[in-house]
Design a protein around this motif. Structure first.
Motif, PDB file in Angstrom:
ATOM      1  N   UNK A  96       0.838  -1.209   0.000  1.00  8.65           N
ATOM      2  CA  UNK A  96       0.000   0.000   0.000  1.00  8.65           C
ATOM      3  C   UNK A  96       0.871   1.257   0.000  1.00  8.65           C
ATOM      4  N   UNK A  97       1.980   1.203   0.730  1.00  8.28           N
ATOM      5  CA  UNK A  97       2.906   2.345   0.753  1.00  8.28           C
ATOM      6  C   UNK A  97       3.476   2.589  -0.641  1.00  8.28           C
ATOM      7  N   UNK A  98       3.894   1.521  -1.314  1.00  8.02           N
ATOM      8  CA  UNK A  98       4.413   1.662  -2.685  1.00  8.02           C
ATOM      9  C   UNK A  98       3.364   2.293  -3.600  1.00  8.02           C
ATOM     10  N   UNK A  99       2.135   1.783  -3.521  1.00  8.36           N
ATOM     11  CA  UNK A  99       1.069   2.298  -4.391  1.00  8.36           C
ATOM     12  C   UNK A  99       0.777   3.774  -4.077  1.00  8.36           C
ATOM     13  N   UNK A 100       0.796   4.120  -2.801  1.00  9.36           N
ATOM     14  CA  UNK A 100       0.592   5.528  -2.420  1.00  9.36           C
ATOM     15  C   UNK A 100       1.698   6.422  -2.994  1.00  9.36           C
ATOM     16  N   UNK A 101       2.947   5.945  -2.930  1.00  8.29           N
ATOM     17  CA  UNK A 101       4.059   6.743  -3.470  1.00  8.29           C
ATOM     18  C   UNK A 101       3.931   6.899  -4.981  1.00  8.29           C
ATOM     19  N   UNK A 102       3.496   5.842  -5.649  1.00  8.03           N
ATOM     20  CA  UNK A 102       3.333   5.891  -7.109  1.00  8.03           C
ATOM     21  C   UNK A 102       2.271   6.923  -7.494  1.00  8.03           C
ATOM     22  N   UNK A 103       1.150   6.939  -6.774  1.00 12.33           N
ATOM     23  CA  UNK A 103       0.095   7.911  -7.065  1.00 12.33           C
ATOM     24  C   UNK A 103       0.583   9.325  -6.776  1.00 12.33           C
ATOM     25  N   UNK A 104       1.309   9.464  -5.669  1.00  9.72           N
ATOM     26  CA  UNK A 104       1.802  10.794  -5.300  1.00  9.72           C
ATOM     27  C   UNK A 104       2.730  11.332  -6.393  1.00  9.72           C
ATOM     28  N   UNK A 105       3.521  10.458  -6.987  1.00  8.09           N
ATOM     29  CA  UNK A 105       4.479  10.913  -8.002  1.00  8.09           C
ATOM     30  C   UNK A 105       3.843  11.082  -9.382  1.00  8.09           C
ATOM     31  N   UNK A 106       2.980  10.135  -9.770  1.00 11.65           N
ATOM     32  CA  UNK A 106       2.492  10.140 -11.158  1.00 11.65           C
ATOM     33  C   UNK A 106       1.038  10.597 -11.302  1.00 11.65           C
TER      34      UNK A 106
END
Lengths: 258, 258
Positions: B136-146
């Motif tokens: 979930x942390x990875x997915x949150x970071x991906x959304x935050x960046x892209x």
């Protein structure tokens, strides 16, 4: 059109009997041959079995009929495609995570003129059915209204979803089943009924195939089990038929909002 | 710890042979008895079979071993619990929808001191494993960046995920498999290897049980099939072993980023 099946129970209960009736409608007693799926909640977890093949001849459906998975909330759907091709990504139920819960949804009906409405924000359809797009739209509206954390009172969320479902009903036929794993909501556009079984339990005979179950032998006196279906699955029992725009919310087999 | 298995292929291929070897490690040749799961992508759709019971004695694992589901991307995991109890919600693989694609993830390893990092924004863990929280942390970071739409070049996303995985590796052991249904990424912390099979195909013998497959009979000359596992599954074949911090990206069986 399609057929829906769901269950809410106060103890982990298997749905083998009802699913056996539903699966017959997927190619034998009914024309719903474009795939099927079933989601079982076990605690907060859930697992979904899906197949783009007709339920009446699916290996996986055979497993579900012979292997009693016990669950407190079940949602199932057999499909006769109208919008979207026959493929795994178009097979119900659909699941999304929100607020640390898996939300599972299935739809019976058909919508029109939805393109401008279902634009997709946080939640996006993977397949190309009106059904999945409508689900994503509902989830987007819920996040927009309640934000990134679940409100203390989940009934407020379901009351809001009912207003959304009513808005979708204006676009066509929208019979819906929705669950967060604890609550089970049903919304009727034209075809949905339910039955709540509790002590004293009796016998029931499936309409679609020659199977009789004696619930008295399968249950304990405190069990409360509600089964929801597009059309009644059994003879000799009184199913409650919902009217257009009516909705219900169940928890542990009991009606929370009538 | 746990064991991982994955596949990327250029034609729909069944994973019965490799899964048969893996499943033995779930209670027979290995101690991973705390559940198992497998996700098959078929087009954009996916289906996951999970069981909190040991894979070596699971009815559903039996189905997977006997019913060849053909898929271009598969991710599987058998679990020996360290963080989080034995339950369905703690069973890998985990799936979330982003950008109209199902993202599926499985993890082998154990993390420490992650509580302040894994706070959960849009994506929240349903269970209580460090693995799902990391996903979930990875997915949150991906959304935050892209943001809310996929970039044209997905390789940029996977390069970013590799930096996140490297950050997680500093918290413990983090062997990871991640897919959007088209790409398959593998990240090694301490145990991960792969093999790419292509013409001329030979025979292979499983290490964990007495099964031999002649790939020559099972394939066509143009097939390219990459299998990833925690430890080699076969004898008489040369597996490529990844080093600490190494990662690879596959598409249709071929290496995209080495």
């Amino acid at each position: 059109m399609c057929e829906l099946l769901a269950m809410s129970a106060n103890v982990p209960t298997d749905i083998v009997f009802s699913f056996t009736g539903l699966a017959e409608r997927g190619g034998v007693t009914g024309p719903h041959i474009d795939g099927w799926g079933i989601t079982f909640y076990e605690g907060k977890g859930s697992r979904t079995f899906k197949d783009a093949r007709p339920s009446s001849e699916s290996h996986i459906a055979q497993l579900i009929k012979s292997y009693p998975i016990k669950s407190e909330v079940v949602i199932s759907h057999i499909r006769q495609a109208n919008r979207g091709c026959v493929s795994l990504e178009n097979t119900h139920p659909f699941t999304r995570e929100l607020w640390g819960q898996y939300w599972t949804y299935a739809h019976n009906g058909q919508l029109s003129d939805y393109e401008s409405k279902f634009t997709g924000k946080r939640f996006n359809a993977v397949g190309d059915t009106d059904s999945e797009m409508a689900f994503c739209w509902i989830m987007d509206q819920v996040v927009e209204k309640f934000g990134d954390a679940a409100p203390d009172d989940m009934l407020v969320v379901y009351r809001f979803v009912a207003t959304l479902a009513d808005e979708l009903r204006a676009l066509g036929v929208f019979n819906m089943i929705l669950s967060d794993g604890e609550h089970l909501m049903i919304f009727c556009s034209n075809n949905l009924c339910y039955i709540t079984r509790r002590a004293p339990f009796g016998k029931a005979k499936l309409i679609d195939t020659d199977v009789v179950v004696d619930f008295n032998k399968e249950t304990t006196p405190n069990d409360v089990v509600t089964v929801i279906a597009t059309r009644p699955l059994t003879k000799d029992e009184q199913w409650n038929v919902l009217g257009a725009g009516e909705w219900k919310l169940f928890k542990k087999g009991e009606l929370l909002i009538a």
